[in-house]
Design a protein around this motif. Sequence first.
Motif, PDB file in Angstrom:
ATOM      1  N   PHE A   1       0.843  -1.200   0.000  1.00  0.00           N
ATOM      2  CA  PHE A   1       0.000   0.000   0.000  1.00  0.00           C
ATOM      3  C   PHE A   1       0.881   1.253   0.000  1.00  0.00           C
ATOM      4  N   MET A   2       0.655   2.122  -0.939  1.00  0.00           N
ATOM      5  CA  MET A   2       1.400   3.380  -1.031  1.00  0.00           C
ATOM      6  C   MET A   2       0.423   4.535  -0.853  1.00  0.00           C
ATOM      7  N   PRO A   3       0.356   5.100   0.345  1.00  0.00           N
ATOM      8  CA  PRO A   3      -0.611   6.189   0.551  1.00  0.00           C
ATOM      9  C   PRO A   3      -0.205   7.429  -0.234  1.00  0.00           C
ATOM     10  N   PRO A   4      -1.187   8.227  -0.648  1.00  0.00           N
ATOM     11  CA  PRO A   4      -0.850   9.506  -1.288  1.00  0.00           C
ATOM     12  C   PRO A   4      -0.249  10.467  -0.255  1.00  0.00           C
ATOM     13  N   HIS A   5       0.467  11.468  -0.736  1.00  0.00           N
ATOM     14  CA  HIS A   5       0.986  12.498   0.171  1.00  0.00           C
ATOM     15  C   HIS A   5      -0.087  13.567   0.355  1.00  0.00           C
ATOM     16  N   ARG A   6      -0.596  13.663   1.541  1.00  0.00           N
ATOM     17  CA  ARG A   6      -1.629  14.665   1.825  1.00  0.00           C
ATOM     18  C   ARG A   6      -1.090  15.702   2.795  1.00  0.00           C
ATOM     19  N   THR A   7      -1.749  16.852   2.813  1.00  0.00           N
ATOM     20  CA  THR A   7      -1.548  17.816   3.890  1.00  0.00           C
ATOM     21  C   THR A   7      -2.778  17.700   4.780  1.00  0.00           C
ATOM     22  N   LEU A   8      -2.554  17.325   6.038  1.00  0.00           N
ATOM     23  CA  LEU A   8      -3.677  17.024   6.936  1.00  0.00           C
ATOM     24  C   LEU A   8      -4.044  18.251   7.764  1.00  0.00           C
ATOM     25  N   MET A   9      -5.130  18.896   7.359  1.00  0.00           N
ATOM     26  CA  MET A   9      -5.597  20.079   8.088  1.00  0.00           C
ATOM     27  C   MET A   9      -7.049  19.902   8.523  1.00  0.00           C
ATOM     28  N   GLY A  10      -7.320  18.701   9.034  1.00  0.00           N
ATOM     29  CA  GLY A  10      -8.630  18.428   9.614  1.00  0.00           C
ATOM     30  C   GLY A  10      -8.519  18.374  11.126  1.00  0.00           C
ATOM     31  N   PRO A  11      -9.474  17.680  11.758  1.00  0.00           N
ATOM     32  CA  PRO A  11      -9.494  17.597  13.231  1.00  0.00           C
ATOM     33  C   PRO A  11      -8.576  16.508  13.783  1.00  0.00           C
ATOM     34  N   GLY A  12      -7.659  16.015  13.017  1.00  0.00           N
ATOM     35  CA  GLY A  12      -6.753  14.935  13.426  1.00  0.00           C
ATOM     36  C   GLY A  12      -7.089  13.685  12.644  1.00  0.00           C
ATOM     37  N   PRO A  13      -6.098  12.890  12.236  1.00  0.00           N
ATOM     38  CA  PRO A  13      -4.686  13.071  12.559  1.00  0.00           C
ATOM     39  C   PRO A  13      -4.098  14.298  11.870  1.00  0.00           C
ATOM     40  N   SER A  14      -3.051  14.835  12.500  1.00  0.00           N
ATOM     41  CA  SER A  14      -2.337  15.963  11.906  1.00  0.00           C
ATOM     42  C   SER A  14      -1.099  15.436  11.185  1.00  0.00           C
ATOM     43  N   ASP A  15      -0.462  16.315  10.422  1.00  0.00           N
ATOM     44  CA  ASP A  15       0.757  15.929   9.696  1.00  0.00           C
ATOM     45  C   ASP A  15       1.800  15.351  10.651  1.00  0.00           C
TER      46      ASP A  15
ATOM     47  N   SER B   1      -2.445  10.975  20.683  1.00  0.00           N
ATOM     48  CA  SER B   1      -1.127  11.164  20.070  1.00  0.00           C
ATOM     49  C   SER B   1      -1.188  11.927  18.752  1.00  0.00           C
ATOM     50  N   GLN B   2      -2.371  11.957  18.115  1.00  0.00           N
ATOM     51  CA  GLN B   2      -2.448  12.398  16.715  1.00  0.00           C
ATOM     52  C   GLN B   2      -2.953  13.811  16.516  1.00  0.00           C
ATOM     53  N   LYS B   3      -3.094  14.584  17.601  1.00  0.00           N
ATOM     54  CA  LYS B   3      -3.574  15.957  17.424  1.00  0.00           C
ATOM     55  C   LYS B   3      -2.362  16.885  17.528  1.00  0.00           C
ATOM     56  N   CYS B   4      -2.206  17.625  18.635  1.00  0.00           N
ATOM     57  CA  CYS B   4      -1.115  18.602  18.657  1.00  0.00           C
ATOM     58  C   CYS B   4       0.244  17.994  18.998  1.00  0.00           C
ATOM     59  N   LEU B   5       0.294  16.696  19.268  1.00  0.00           N
ATOM     60  CA  LEU B   5       1.601  16.044  19.419  1.00  0.00           C
ATOM     61  C   LEU B   5       2.114  15.553  18.068  1.00  0.00           C
ATOM     62  N   SER B   6       1.221  15.492  17.072  1.00  0.00           N
ATOM     63  CA  SER B   6       1.632  15.115  15.712  1.00  0.00           C
ATOM     64  C   SER B   6       2.378  13.793  15.629  1.00  0.00           C
ATOM     65  N   CYS B   7       1.919  12.830  16.400  1.00  0.00           N
ATOM     66  CA  CYS B   7       2.402  11.459  16.221  1.00  0.00           C
ATOM     67  C   CYS B   7       1.298  10.724  15.448  1.00  0.00           C
ATOM     68  N   THR B   8       1.527   9.466  15.152  1.00  0.00           N
ATOM     69  CA  THR B   8       0.462   8.707  14.484  1.00  0.00           C
ATOM     70  C   THR B   8      -0.651   8.408  15.494  1.00  0.00           C
ATOM     71  N   PRO B   9      -1.869   8.139  15.026  1.00  0.00           N
ATOM     72  CA  PRO B   9      -2.967   7.835  15.945  1.00  0.00           C
ATOM     73  C   PRO B   9      -2.747   6.509  16.662  1.00  0.00           C
TER      74      PRO B   9
ATOM     75  N   LEU C   1      -4.893  23.273  12.643  1.00  0.00           N
ATOM     76  CA  LEU C   1      -3.487  23.718  12.596  1.00  0.00           C
ATOM     77  C   LEU C   1      -2.859  23.127  13.849  1.00  0.00           C
ATOM     78  N   MET C   2      -2.599  21.828  13.758  1.00  0.00           N
ATOM     79  CA  MET C   2      -2.186  21.092  14.953  1.00  0.00           C
ATOM     80  C   MET C   2      -0.747  20.634  14.859  1.00  0.00           C
ATOM     81  N   GLY C   3      -0.017  20.818  15.943  1.00  0.00           N
ATOM     82  CA  GLY C   3       1.325  20.262  16.075  1.00  0.00           C
ATOM     83  C   GLY C   3       2.223  20.667  14.926  1.00  0.00           C
ATOM     84  N   TYR C   4       2.850  19.653  14.316  1.00  0.00           N
ATOM     85  CA  TYR C   4       3.777  19.873  13.218  1.00  0.00           C
ATOM     86  C   TYR C   4       3.082  20.580  12.050  1.00  0.00           C
ATOM     87  N   GLY C   5       1.774  20.404  11.947  1.00  0.00           N
ATOM     88  CA  GLY C   5       1.012  21.013  10.856  1.00  0.00           C
ATOM     89  C   GLY C   5       0.668  22.469  11.105  1.00  0.00           C
TER      90      GLY C   5
END
Length: 377
Positions: free
Chosen positions: A12-26, A202-210, A355-359
């Motif tokens: 599986f090769m996920p597309p590169h997205r910019t995540l600006m929703g309610p989480g997960p963040s980039d 983990s996936q909001k303003c800490l910008s880790c994976t969910p 606009l969470m964490g790394y994003g």
Amino acid sequence: MKTDAHKRITSFMPPHRTLMGPGPSDVSQRVLDAMARPTIGHLDPAFVEMMEEMKTLLRYAFQTENDLTFPISAPGSVGMESCFVNLVEPGDQVIVCVNGVFGGRMVENVKRCGGTPIVIQDAWGAPVDPNKVGDAFKANPNVKVLAFVHAETSTGVQSDAKTLAEIARRQGALTIVDAVTSLAGTKLLVDAWGLDAVYSGSQKCLSCTPGLSPVTFSPRVVETVKARKAHGQSWFMDLSLVLGYWTAAKRTYHHTAPINALYGLHESLVMLQEEGLEHSWARHHANHLKLKAGLEQLGIEFLVAEPYRLPQLNTIKIPSGVDDAKTRSRLLNEYNLEIGAGLGDLAGKVWRIGLMGYGSCEANVNKCLAALGEVLA
Ligand SMILES: *Cc1c(COP(=O)(O)O)cnc(C)c1O
């Protein structure tokens, strides 16, 4: 064999997205790299040392000295449930503040633990009203717990956790606080505000994976759990058992920790420490102001009154005549940009821009404003 013979499935090769929703963040490459390091045993002394560092880093993030501070091996929802199954026994009264989706889930949790929820409603888009909480305590002097959401991700509202916790403490009640979206994004002072059971994600303003839920429990919580009349219904979430895994001098097997996911959280907390908590809060605020200025130029309005807005989650009104689903799918397909839809009564009426964490960075603000400007034109 029932597999589809026509198609050979490959990686599986996920597309590169910019995540600006309610989480997960980039998630930063640095965190992704950390997660790709070799898997070791979860009772390996090197891993145990990493767990100790993790507790120290989390105490910093939460601003607490609580011994019992660790990440639960499951998403934020399990952090929420862990607080309720440990603290709420059958017959207990719990005041629950509902001003969005997550407060509603807290009510469900109280019911499933056999407790009696006393529900305080505030409008979606408004903060929790401390006066209503004070009145509810006056009318119900035996309340054991006050539960509320610090940062309601469904609406983009911040409530006054400090004031709410003061009211609860005056009444001798414990607090359960949802800090899933607030941790590292806006000021959160667990000890100074006297919060008792606090969970995050983990996936909001800490910008880790969910998939991980940092939690911290005050000594009062530990005493309350130890004094329980009977075990709660959950084996996995029973704090008295998890303690042996995360805090005992000699670790005992409870469950197998998600080793590589924890490497990721460790790295994101190291990054938070490097930046400094106050700087992280300030960065979230500054990028929110940039986004706000650009949105206003596009004629877009916020749902939430200014003093209660979350910098990390901007809920904006969809301009009239604009198709909600079509716009979001164009942003995703043409710009690789994900923004959040409205939930519940707000579905179709608002968008939620994270606009969470790394994003939370200028590049994301600019990308979002440019894409929205083009799609809405
Ligand atoms: C995202 C979120 C949760 C749930 O976290 P999951 O990791 O999705 O289970 C709970 N509360 C709030 C306020 C959230 O934003």
